[in-house]
Design a protein around this motif. Structure first.
Motif, PDB file in Angstrom:
ATOM      1  N   GLY A  48      27.973  60.570  11.516  1.00  0.00           N
ATOM      2  CA  GLY A  48      26.617  60.082  11.776  1.00  0.00           C
ATOM      3  C   GLY A  48      26.628  58.818  12.625  1.00  0.00           C
ATOM      4  N   LEU A  49      27.577  57.957  12.326  1.00  0.00           N
ATOM      5  CA  LEU A  49      27.681  56.687  13.062  1.00  0.00           C
ATOM      6  C   LEU A  49      27.952  56.948  14.563  1.00  0.00           C
ATOM      7  CD1 LEU A  49      29.809  53.988  11.313  1.00  0.00           C
ATOM      8  CD2 LEU A  49      29.782  54.103  13.751  1.00  0.00           C
ATOM      9  N   VAL A  50      28.889  57.845  14.820  1.00  0.00           N
ATOM     10  CA  VAL A  50      29.251  58.146  16.215  1.00  0.00           C
ATOM     11  C   VAL A  50      28.088  58.881  16.906  1.00  0.00           C
ATOM     12  CG1 VAL A  50      30.879  59.415  17.674  1.00  0.00           C
ATOM     13  CG2 VAL A  50      31.710  58.203  15.658  1.00  0.00           C
ATOM     14  N   GLU A  51      27.501  59.835  16.180  1.00  0.00           N
ATOM     15  CA  GLU A  51      26.406  60.614  16.781  1.00  0.00           C
ATOM     16  C   GLU A  51      25.195  59.732  17.094  1.00  0.00           C
ATOM     17  OE1 GLU A  51      25.885  63.653  13.815  1.00  0.00           O
ATOM     18  OE2 GLU A  51      27.843  64.538  14.311  1.00  0.00           O
ATOM     19  N   ARG A  52      24.868  58.838  16.165  1.00  0.00           N
ATOM     20  CA  ARG A  52      23.717  57.943  16.351  1.00  0.00           C
ATOM     21  C   ARG A  52      23.916  57.069  17.590  1.00  0.00           C
ATOM     22  NH1 ARG A  52      23.812  57.000  11.282  1.00  0.00           N
ATOM     23  NH2 ARG A  52      24.818  54.964  11.380  1.00  0.00           N
ATOM     24  N   CYS A  53      25.122  56.567  17.705  1.00  0.00           N
ATOM     25  CA  CYS A  53      25.436  55.691  18.834  1.00  0.00           C
ATOM     26  C   CYS A  53      25.283  56.472  20.154  1.00  0.00           C
ATOM     27  CB  CYS A  53      26.869  55.196  18.638  1.00  0.00           C
ATOM     28  SG  CYS A  53      27.358  53.950  19.768  1.00  0.00           S
ATOM     29  N   CYS A  54      25.773  57.705  20.179  1.00  0.00           N
ATOM     30  CA  CYS A  54      25.662  58.520  21.404  1.00  0.00           C
ATOM     31  C   CYS A  54      24.204  58.893  21.681  1.00  0.00           C
ATOM     32  CB  CYS A  54      26.523  59.777  21.295  1.00  0.00           C
ATOM     33  SG  CYS A  54      28.276  59.389  21.254  1.00  0.00           S
ATOM     34  N   ARG A  55      23.453  59.122  20.609  1.00  0.00           N
ATOM     35  CA  ARG A  55      22.017  59.420  20.788  1.00  0.00           C
ATOM     36  C   ARG A  55      21.307  58.234  21.431  1.00  0.00           C
ATOM     37  NH1 ARG A  55      21.790  62.100  15.985  1.00  0.00           N
ATOM     38  NH2 ARG A  55      20.952  60.343  14.821  1.00  0.00           N
TER      39      ARG A  55
END
Ligand SMILES: Cc1ncc(COP(=O)(O)O)c(C=O)c1O
Length: 430
Positions: free
Chosen positions: A360-367
């Motif tokens: 979630g942390l990585v995905e949120r940052c990419c979003r």
């Protein structure tokens, strides 16, 4: 005042800082000269009261601390600290273990061993890969490339730990034209000079390719090390590691990957297709202080085959007590001797986030990065220069002067993600 009181007061100062992170300016107000004046003076002749020292240190430093752990810090690829990792970092200091040997701290050694195994699994690296917790990606490169140097020279019949490099078969090192400078730094420390290096061509995103690697290796059939990259520091671009690995198969060349932040995409079901094939390399350097958000410093080295890794790093001496039953004497795997128990923060971060938390942390940052790119592209005169694949957004306005002026105003505004975009709009010259 007791030591307990000192630590409780320090905890209050720390909590005050954390609680102001959402509001304080990212770039601090103090000048370097101001900080010199606040912290300077003569070296004291006599001891001081610890609490007074801490109060004075905090007061003098406070105006010069960058709000890096804030969610509004977008400079470089620098992480903050998830709460459990931050707290574990305090305990690391309090326990003050020397985590080079199991006898210097068995709990620290076991936590590191477990965290290392969890990471191999989470990052989808080959089972059984060895690992080392080091200061940063820079030293992770040194660790991995020392293993590479050992392996490629061993294949050529040369024992580099025994004989050194003088007279050794020359190693060709292939780097992408846009590799991170820490690769060059690591090669220098390992005695592989600039003349060993051949640069492979890259595209406009900084990506190299199997054909570019093939061209860079042409005419050389001796020992070779190829460094690919997953997450270029300006564009976030990803080299086709699987294709490069396929080309190198059977050649005896070692494939190392600089994946300081990009490797963490492998932890996300949504993003892992971007780094498909990365697991086919021989070694990987990454950071826990970037996308895992543990406090500085913590880099990670992984090597598919533990034998060259250990051969390049292990040291022994008569007085060192190796615990035969214990698997994890970090000294066998890291370039350091005495060292901080870095595994504790990583253990705490992984345990508190879990698989879904890391993803979630990585995905949120990419979003957020995609949103930045989409909305910046709509601003008059703004051009997004990279394909936004991971967390990097590279953009400019009509001229360098406008870009600098807009960025200065946005930084001054100190806004959050949504309002930063609005601040860009406001800062644009009419
Ligand atoms: C691709 C890449 N490699 C290596 C590094 C160096 O990492 P460290 O500062 O942890 O040594 C960075 C830092 O940003 C990076 O982006």
């Amino acid at each position: 005042m007791s030591e307990r009181d000192l630590l409780l007061r320090t905890a209050e100062i720390a909590a005050d800082f954390i609680e102001t992170l959402d509001a304080r300016p990212i770039w601090p107000p103090a000048s370097v000269e101001g900080l010199r004046a606040a912290l300077g003076g003569e070296l004291p002749d006599d001891p001081g009261d610890p609490l007074e020292v801490i109060e004075a240190l905090a007061a003098a430093c406070e105006p010069g601390v960058v709000a890096i752990p804030s969610g509004r810090y977008f400079g470089f690829v620098i992480g903050g600290a998830v709460p459990a990792a931050l707290a574990a970092d305090w305990l690391t200091s309090v326990w003050d273990q020397n985590a080079g040997l199991v006898v210097g701290g068995p709990a620290a050694a076991v936590a590191e061993e477990i965290a290392g195994r969890w990471l191999v699994e989470l990052l989808r690296l080959p089972a059984g890969a060895s690992f080392a917790f080091v200061t940063g990606c820079q030293m992770a490169h040194v660790t991995c490339l020392a293993a590479a140097r050992h392996a490629v020279l061993e294949r050529a019949g040369w024992d580099v730990e025994g004989r050194g490099l003088v007279g050794a078969p020359p190693i060709r090192v292939v780097l992408g034209g846009k590799r991170h400078v820490t690769i060059d730094g690591a090669l220098r420390l390992l005695g592989l000079g600039r003349e060993s290096v051949v640069l492979a061509a890259v595209d406009d995103q900084g990506r190299t390719s199997p054909t570019a690697v093939e061209a860079a290796l042409e005419g050389h059939d001796g020992p070779a090390i190829v460094c690919a990259q997953v997450g270029e520091v300006n564009t976030g671009s990803v080299d086709p590691v699987g294709g490069i690995a396929a080309f190198l198969r059977g050649t005896g060349a070692w494939l190392h990957v600089d994946s300081a932040f990009g490797l963490w995409a492998a932890a996300s079901p949504e993003l892992r297709h971007l780094v498909e094939g990365v697991e086919l390399a021989d070694s990987w350097a990454t950071d826990a202080h970037k996308w895992l958000n543990v406090p500085y410093d913590c880099g990670l080295a992984f090597v598919k085959d533990p034998a060259p890794h250990r051969a390049a790093m292990a040291m022994t001496a008569e007085y060192l007590v190796a615990d035969e039953g214990a698997a994890w004497d970090a000294m066998d795997w890291t370039p350091e001797f005495s060292r901080r128990a870095r595994g504790l923060t990583v253990y705490a971060a992984l345990r508190s986030l879990g698989r879904s938390g890391v993803a979630g942390l990585v995905e949120r940052c990419c979003r957020h990065a995609r949103r930045f790119a989409e909305e910046l592209a709509q601003l008059p005169g703004c051009e997004v220069l990279n394909e936004v694949v991971l967390n990097q957004v590279l953009f400019r306005f009509a001229s360098d002067e406008t870009t600098d002026a807009v960025l200065a105003q946005v930084q001054e505004s100190g806004e959050d993600v949504a309002r930063t975009l609005a601040a860009f709009e406001k800062a644009l010259p009419r």
